[in-house]
Design a protein around this motif. Structure first.
Motif, PDB file in Angstrom:
ATOM      1  N   CYS A 116       0.861  -1.185   0.000  1.00 23.73           N
ATOM      2  CA  CYS A 116       0.000   0.000   0.000  1.00 23.73           C
ATOM      3  C   CYS A 116       0.898   1.236   0.000  1.00 23.73           C
ATOM      4  O   CYS A 116       0.770   2.098  -0.862  1.00 23.73           O
ATOM      5  N   ARG A 131       3.647  -1.182  -7.594  1.00 18.84           N
ATOM      6  CA  ARG A 131       2.853  -0.091  -7.018  1.00 18.84           C
ATOM      7  C   ARG A 131       3.350   0.203  -5.601  1.00 18.84           C
ATOM      8  O   ARG A 131       3.940  -0.642  -4.939  1.00 18.84           O
ATOM      9  N   LYS A 169       0.053   9.325   0.795  1.00 16.75           N
ATOM     10  CA  LYS A 169      -1.091   8.477   1.097  1.00 16.75           C
ATOM     11  C   LYS A 169      -2.312   9.290   1.511  1.00 16.75           C
ATOM     12  O   LYS A 169      -2.227  10.121   2.411  1.00 16.75           O
ATOM     13  N   PRO A 170      -3.465   9.032   0.865  1.00 16.70           N
ATOM     14  CA  PRO A 170      -4.700   9.674   1.315  1.00 16.70           C
ATOM     15  C   PRO A 170      -5.263   8.851   2.478  1.00 16.70           C
ATOM     16  O   PRO A 170      -5.724   7.743   2.272  1.00 16.70           O
ATOM     17  N   GLU A 197       0.491   7.317  -6.379  1.00 19.44           N
ATOM     18  CA  GLU A 197      -0.633   8.257  -6.407  1.00 19.44           C
ATOM     19  C   GLU A 197      -0.191   9.720  -6.279  1.00 19.44           C
ATOM     20  O   GLU A 197       0.692  10.053  -5.496  1.00 19.44           O
ATOM     21  N   GLN A 252      -1.309   7.590 -10.409  1.00 18.04           N
ATOM     22  CA  GLN A 252      -2.613   7.102  -9.941  1.00 18.04           C
ATOM     23  C   GLN A 252      -3.435   8.263  -9.399  1.00 18.04           C
ATOM     24  O   GLN A 252      -2.926   9.111  -8.681  1.00 18.04           O
ATOM     25  N   GLY A 282      -6.578   8.526  -6.984  1.00 18.65           N
ATOM     26  CA  GLY A 282      -7.253   7.640  -6.052  1.00 18.65           C
ATOM     27  C   GLY A 282      -8.761   7.830  -6.039  1.00 18.65           C
ATOM     28  O   GLY A 282      -9.296   8.820  -6.558  1.00 18.65           O
ATOM     29  N   ALA A 283      -9.429   6.866  -5.404  1.00 18.48           N
ATOM     30  CA  ALA A 283     -10.895   6.865  -5.345  1.00 18.48           C
ATOM     31  C   ALA A 283     -11.432   8.174  -4.762  1.00 18.48           C
ATOM     32  O   ALA A 283     -12.419   8.728  -5.260  1.00 18.48           O
ATOM     33  N   ARG A 284     -10.768   8.665  -3.715  1.00 13.65           N
ATOM     34  CA  ARG A 284     -11.264   9.881  -3.050  1.00 13.65           C
ATOM     35  C   ARG A 284     -11.132  11.113  -3.922  1.00 13.65           C
ATOM     36  O   ARG A 284     -11.750  12.138  -3.665  1.00 13.65           O
ATOM     37  N   LYS A 308      -8.961   5.576 -10.426  1.00 12.29           N
ATOM     38  CA  LYS A 308      -9.776   4.659  -9.622  1.00 12.29           C
ATOM     39  C   LYS A 308     -11.223   5.139  -9.557  1.00 12.29           C
ATOM     40  O   LYS A 308     -11.485   6.350  -9.616  1.00 12.29           O
ATOM     41  N   ARG A 344     -12.409  -0.593  -7.907  1.00 13.90           N
ATOM     42  CA  ARG A 344     -11.830  -0.935  -6.600  1.00 13.90           C
ATOM     43  C   ARG A 344     -12.897  -1.090  -5.519  1.00 13.90           C
ATOM     44  O   ARG A 344     -12.616  -0.996  -4.340  1.00 13.90           O
ATOM     45  N   ASP A 375      -8.907  -3.786  -8.753  1.00 10.03           N
ATOM     46  CA  ASP A 375      -8.137  -3.806  -7.507  1.00 10.03           C
ATOM     47  C   ASP A 375      -8.975  -4.550  -6.459  1.00 10.03           C
ATOM     48  O   ASP A 375      -9.888  -3.972  -5.875  1.00 10.03           O
ATOM     49  N   HIS A 385      -8.441  -3.234  -2.207  1.00  8.11           N
ATOM     50  CA  HIS A 385      -9.211  -2.174  -1.552  1.00  8.11           C
ATOM     51  C   HIS A 385     -10.691  -2.492  -1.532  1.00  8.11           C
ATOM     52  O   HIS A 385     -11.433  -1.959  -0.718  1.00  8.11           O
ATOM     53  N   GLU A 391      -2.350  -5.525  -3.507  1.00  7.92           N
ATOM     54  CA  GLU A 391      -1.401  -5.138  -2.456  1.00  7.92           C
ATOM     55  C   GLU A 391      -0.728  -6.378  -1.861  1.00  7.92           C
ATOM     56  O   GLU A 391      -1.392  -7.360  -1.514  1.00  7.92           O
TER      57      GLU A 391
HETATM   58  C1  PEP Z   1      -4.340   2.844  -2.993  1.00 11.67           C
HETATM   59  O1  PEP Z   1      -4.345   2.256  -4.078  1.00 11.67           O
HETATM   60  O2  PEP Z   1      -3.363   2.873  -2.260  1.00 11.67           O
HETATM   61  C2  PEP Z   1      -5.572   3.526  -2.542  1.00 11.67           C
HETATM   62  C3  PEP Z   1      -5.550   4.424  -1.560  1.00 11.67           C
HETATM   63  O3  PEP Z   1      -6.669   3.123  -3.211  1.00 11.67           O
HETATM   64  P1  PEP Z   1      -8.135   3.792  -3.301  1.00 11.67           P
HETATM   65  O4  PEP Z   1      -7.953   5.181  -3.794  1.00 11.67           O
HETATM   66  O5  PEP Z   1      -8.832   2.881  -4.265  1.00 11.67           O
HETATM   67  O6  PEP Z   1      -8.732   3.732  -1.916  1.00 11.67           O
END
Ligand code: PEP
Ligand code: MN
Length: 354
Positions: free
Chosen positions: A102, A126, A131-132, A164, A182, A184-186, A207, A237, A269, A272, A298
């Motif tokens: 991760c 990856r 990190k979010p 990301e 990347q 991310g989902a958020r 994502k 994901r 993915d 997640h 991961e």
């Molecule tokens: C990630 O791939 O590390 C991640 C935070 O994924 P997601 O944005 O899908 O939660």
């Protein structure tokens, strides 16, 4: 509106149509295809009158685009998009495996995991440098140092790396160091970040948002393509549902829907989506069976001490089993092909302004 040129149309004729579209105050975006060029009319507020273009030299037909997404839609490009990441192709009929932790935690951690996943069959590494995290008190990633470590992994293993970009501020830095960026989902609907990704010369993996419909997801990809970047991969994901037996619910039905609606490759993915490692291998098998172009998984050599997402990270041996188990499934889904064949010759027309 899509203005489809005749197969024998000359470059001058294509330029003439582009000019005619722009004279009307629209934006024209030529999309070269295997057989013919189509020119997408963008930024029109309402229907476009086809008669403006039908009589122009080289024009075969004008087709109204029925979806709100235009550049990402199959209507505008019937052929699958092939995305180039370093020397690899994704979306060319092979199966691409992206794997790693991760978060990048140290050089030793990253290189150890990279060696494991490469040996098992991964093509791309990856690891999050930024990190979010849901909590501001949780590990936020090593930042620039993480990017330096990713570059080291590439040097040591030859694998391209994806990481990301959590905001516009870090995009330049991430773009410089990574082979693929990347989103991310958020951030799926962080429109200024999407616009920045649209100007990038690096491929982007987008994502699916935590509760985004397929249409919203495709519209987010449209932002990136509208900016000129055609190298976009979609990543399912999981989405949030009432179910509490997994972190999210992996929506595998989105894969055939995306493949019908869009020419962009779609990967899955399972990590997640599941949030727990015991579901990752079965979901990976299912993702390959449903026809995904790749997986993002991961993996951690010591998940119990991982700084993020340890519970869903596979042990290296489990990742090895995963690669073994999906190979025969992929051979059934795409006969004649197997893992590790994705170093095919590059196709023309990559990158910006395709
Ligand atoms: C990630 O791939 O590390 C991640 C935070 O994924 P997601 O944005 O899908 O939660
Ligand atoms: Mn994670």
């Amino acid at each position: 509106m899509l203005v489809v040129m005749d197969r024998k149309a000359t470059q001058e004729e294509v330029d003439g149509v582009v000019e005619a579209i722009e004279r009307r105050g629209y934006v024209a975006r030529p999309i070269p295809g295997g057989e013919r060029v189509a020119i997408c009319v963008l930024h029109n507020q309402g229907p476009v009158d086809a008669s403006y273009f039908l009589g122009l030299p080289g024009v075969k037909e004008a087709i109204p685009v029925t979806h709100p997404y235009k550049l990402v839609s199959r209507e505008s490009q019937p052929e699958d998009t092939v995305v180039h990441i370093g020397d690899l192709c994704l979306g060319n009929g092979t199966l691409t495996i992206i794997a790693g932790p991760c978060a990048i935690e140290s050089e030793e951690q990253a290189v150890t995991i990279a060696r494991h996943v490469k040996r098992a069959g991964a093509h791309i590494f990856r690891g999050g440098a930024f990190k979010p995290r849901t909590s501001p008190y949780a590990f936020q990633g090593l930042g620039e140092e993480g990017l330096r470590i990713l570059a080291k992994v590439r040097e040591e293993t030859g694998m391209p790396v994806v990481t990301e970009a959590v905001d516009r501020e870090v995009f330049d830095l991430v773009e410089t160091h990574a082979d693929m960026v990347q989103i991310g989902a958020r951030n799926m609907q962080n429109f200024s970040l999407l616009k920045r990704a649209g100007r990038s010369h690096k491929p982007v993996v987008l994502k699916r948002g935590l509760s985004a419909t397929v249409q919203e997801w495709l519209m987010a990809a449209e932002y990136i393509m509208e900016g000129g970047n055609t190298q976009v991969i979609l990543c399912e994901r999981g989405v949030r549902t009432f179910a509490d037996h997994s972190r999210n619910t992996l929506d595998l039905s989105s894969v055939p829907v995306v493949q019908k609606e869009s020419h962009l490759p779609v990967i899955v993915d399972p990590s997640h989506a599941a949030g727990r490692r015991d579901q990752v291998i079965p979901l990976s098998r299912a993702a390959v069976a449903v026809g995904a172009h790749g997986l993002m998984v991961e993996v951690h050599h010591a998940p119990e001490s991982a700084l993020s997402d340890g519970a869903q990270s596979l042990y290296p041996q489990q990742f090895e089993s995963l690669c073994r188990e999906i190979d025969p499934i992929f051979r059934v889904v795409r006969p004649q092909r197997g893992l590790g064949l994705n170093k095919l010759p590059k196709v023309a027309g990559r990158g910006l302004g395709r």
